[in-house]
Design a protein around this motif. Structure first.
Motif, PDB file in Angstrom:
ATOM      1  N   ASN A  92      -3.100   0.124  -3.640  1.00 43.89           N
ATOM      2  CA  ASN A  92      -2.665  -1.180  -3.158  1.00 43.89           C
ATOM      3  C   ASN A  92      -2.336  -1.999  -4.401  1.00 43.89           C
ATOM      4  O   ASN A  92      -3.223  -2.428  -5.131  1.00 43.89           O
TER       5      ASN A  92
ATOM      6  N   VAL B 260       0.872  -1.173   0.000  1.00 42.44           N
ATOM      7  CA  VAL B 260       0.000   0.000   0.000  1.00 42.44           C
ATOM      8  C   VAL B 260       0.908   1.222   0.000  1.00 42.44           C
ATOM      9  O   VAL B 260       1.784   1.349   0.872  1.00 42.44           O
TER      10      VAL B 260
ATOM     11  N   TRP C 202      -6.381   1.708  -7.051  1.00 40.74           N
ATOM     12  CA  TRP C 202      -5.607   2.945  -7.147  1.00 40.74           C
ATOM     13  C   TRP C 202      -6.567   4.123  -7.169  1.00 40.74           C
ATOM     14  O   TRP C 202      -7.629   4.072  -7.791  1.00 40.74           O
TER      15      TRP C 202
ATOM     16  N   ILE D 203       2.513   0.600   5.111  1.00 43.50           N
ATOM     17  CA  ILE D 203       2.187   1.743   4.259  1.00 43.50           C
ATOM     18  C   ILE D 203       3.498   2.448   3.937  1.00 43.50           C
ATOM     19  O   ILE D 203       4.329   2.662   4.830  1.00 43.50           O
TER      20      ILE D 203
ATOM     21  N   LEU E  54      -5.499   5.217   3.377  1.00 43.63           N
ATOM     22  CA  LEU E  54      -4.295   4.393   3.404  1.00 43.63           C
ATOM     23  C   LEU E  54      -4.352   3.323   4.493  1.00 43.63           C
ATOM     24  O   LEU E  54      -3.902   2.191   4.284  1.00 43.63           O
TER      25      LEU E  54
ATOM     26  N   LEU F 237      -7.731   0.943   1.741  1.00 42.49           N
ATOM     27  CA  LEU F 237      -6.837   0.182   0.873  1.00 42.49           C
ATOM     28  C   LEU F 237      -6.355  -1.121   1.511  1.00 42.49           C
ATOM     29  O   LEU F 237      -5.799  -1.965   0.821  1.00 42.49           O
ATOM     30  N   HIS F 238      -6.566  -1.268   2.800  1.00 40.88           N
ATOM     31  CA  HIS F 238      -6.257  -2.532   3.472  1.00 40.88           C
ATOM     32  C   HIS F 238      -7.516  -3.379   3.653  1.00 40.88           C
ATOM     33  O   HIS F 238      -7.504  -4.367   4.398  1.00 40.88           O
TER      34      HIS F 238
END
Length: 372
Positions: A192, A86, A198, A122, A214, A218-219
């Motif tokens: 990611n 990420v 994106w 990250i 973030l 994205l996780h």
């Protein structure tokens, strides 16, 4: 004994023919279905499913560009920087007098909010579009001026390679990126690589929103959220035009009092601005907001002192007009008066002692103004 007529005998023969034909057809079908390959095992089926859902944004899309970080270490863009990670990526140049300092300061706030996750799950990357000037040593000095923490690399590389990267990331705009260093796409990109998610973001974005994207979005929300009671939420006032400008343009570096980030490291690039309108001439303050680069070029004494005092980070010229500058000044004045009400003269004959509520004498951080 019942006799069979010619009609019933013909019907029986027809039914027998149909059954025989069906049997032969089924045998032929089974014979032609011999498998050309062995049936997949459960493991092979799982691999096939993963391959079917794999991101198209892999090593066959991103160039594996050779880059050099601020410590002189060479890395490959795909293999070393983004593969399976990420990331947040932006493009800067250290001599920028416009929005690059603002962008770096904003990402520094995001890094503060994410804490030690930066560098673990990250990763931050700032890539120079001016490799001739931005050597590793220059990039390292730049990162130190902004008090950047671990997990954030500043990188440089060949100009053509960096241009190709920007095009692949969708951060190159024909007609805007025309070869002059001051004209370039200011967008960030967060993503990611493993999942193929994106997103573009603005350098003026709220740092809490970027941090949430973030750390959580994205996780796929794998980390548990730490909830807080709505009872502790601050009162939200309808923002004025001046406050909107301050929050999007100035708050990357400046706070307005202890409840607005002062003292917790969120906004320590520039001074806290409570009381600035009581300390600076309005005409000077308006011009400093609108054209700080010209004032530095003219070696204005106050501007030069601020430049030296705050780690030689230039006040960016954000193309503010007179009306916008005045709106910001009015907001700064209103916020100062709200937190530190001006002294009201006592009525005649009132013998009660006078109570002063003036703000404390400015220190090195509060006595100077560096408004973005």
């Amino acid at each position: 004994m019942k006799l069979h007529t010619p009609r019933t005998r013909a019907l029986g023969m027809h039914l027998i023919l149909v059954l025989v034909t069906g049997l032969l057809a089924s045998r032929l079908l089974i014979a032609n279905q011999a498998p050309s390959s062995p049936a997949p095992t459960p493991a092979a089926s799982a691999e096939t499913a993963i391959a079917a859902t794999a991101t198209p944004w892999g090593g066959d899309y991103f160039p594996n560009t050779l880059l050099t970080d601020q410590d002189g270490k060479q890395v490959r863009f795909f293999d070393d920087l983004i593969k399976g990670k990420v990331v947040v990526i932006n493009f800067i140049f250290t001599s920028c007098s416009d929005s690059c300092p603002l962008e770096t300061a904003r990402l520094r706030q995001v890094q503060k909010l994410l804490g030690d996750r930066v560098g673990k799950d990250i990763f931050f990357y700032s890539i120079s579009i001016d490799p001739l000037s931005d050597t590793p040593a220059v990039l390292k000095a730049y990162s130190q001026r902004f008090q950047v923490g671990p997990g954030w690399q500043f990188l440089t590389g060949e100009f053509a390679d960096v241009t190709e990267l920007r095009q692949k990331l969708g951060l190159f705009i024909e007609g805007v990126d025309n070869g002059r260093s001051k004209d370039h796409n200011l967008s960030l990109i967060v993503g990611n690589q493993e999942t193929g998610r994106w997103m573009k973001a603005s350098p003026f974005e709220n740092p809490w929103i970027l941090a949430d994207q973030l750390a959580n979005t994205l996780h796929n929300w794998k980390q548990p959220s730490i909830g807080e009671s709505y009872a502790n939420a601050p009162e939200i006032r309808p923002p004025s035009n001046g406050e909107e400008l301050f929050r999007t343009r100035c708050a990357s570096c400046h706070s307005l009092g202890p409840m607005d980030g002062q003292g917790i490291g969120m906004r320590s690039i520039g001074p806290d601005l409570i009381g600035v309108t009581r300390q600076r001439d309005p005409a000077w303050l308006s011009r400093w907001i609108r054209e700080p680069d010209r004032m530095l070029a003219e070696k204005d004494p106050i501007a030069m002192e601020l430049f030296e005092r705050f780690d030689k980070i230039p006040m960016p010229n954000l193309r503010m007009d007179d009306k916008s500058a005045q709106s910001i000044i009015e907001f700064l004045q209103a916020e100062t008066d709200r937190q530190h009400p001006p002294v009201t003269p006592l009525a005649a004959g009132n013998e009660e002692p006078e109570h002063h509520h003036a703000i404390a004498a400015p220190d090195s951080a509060q006595g100077q103004t560096r408004v973005q």
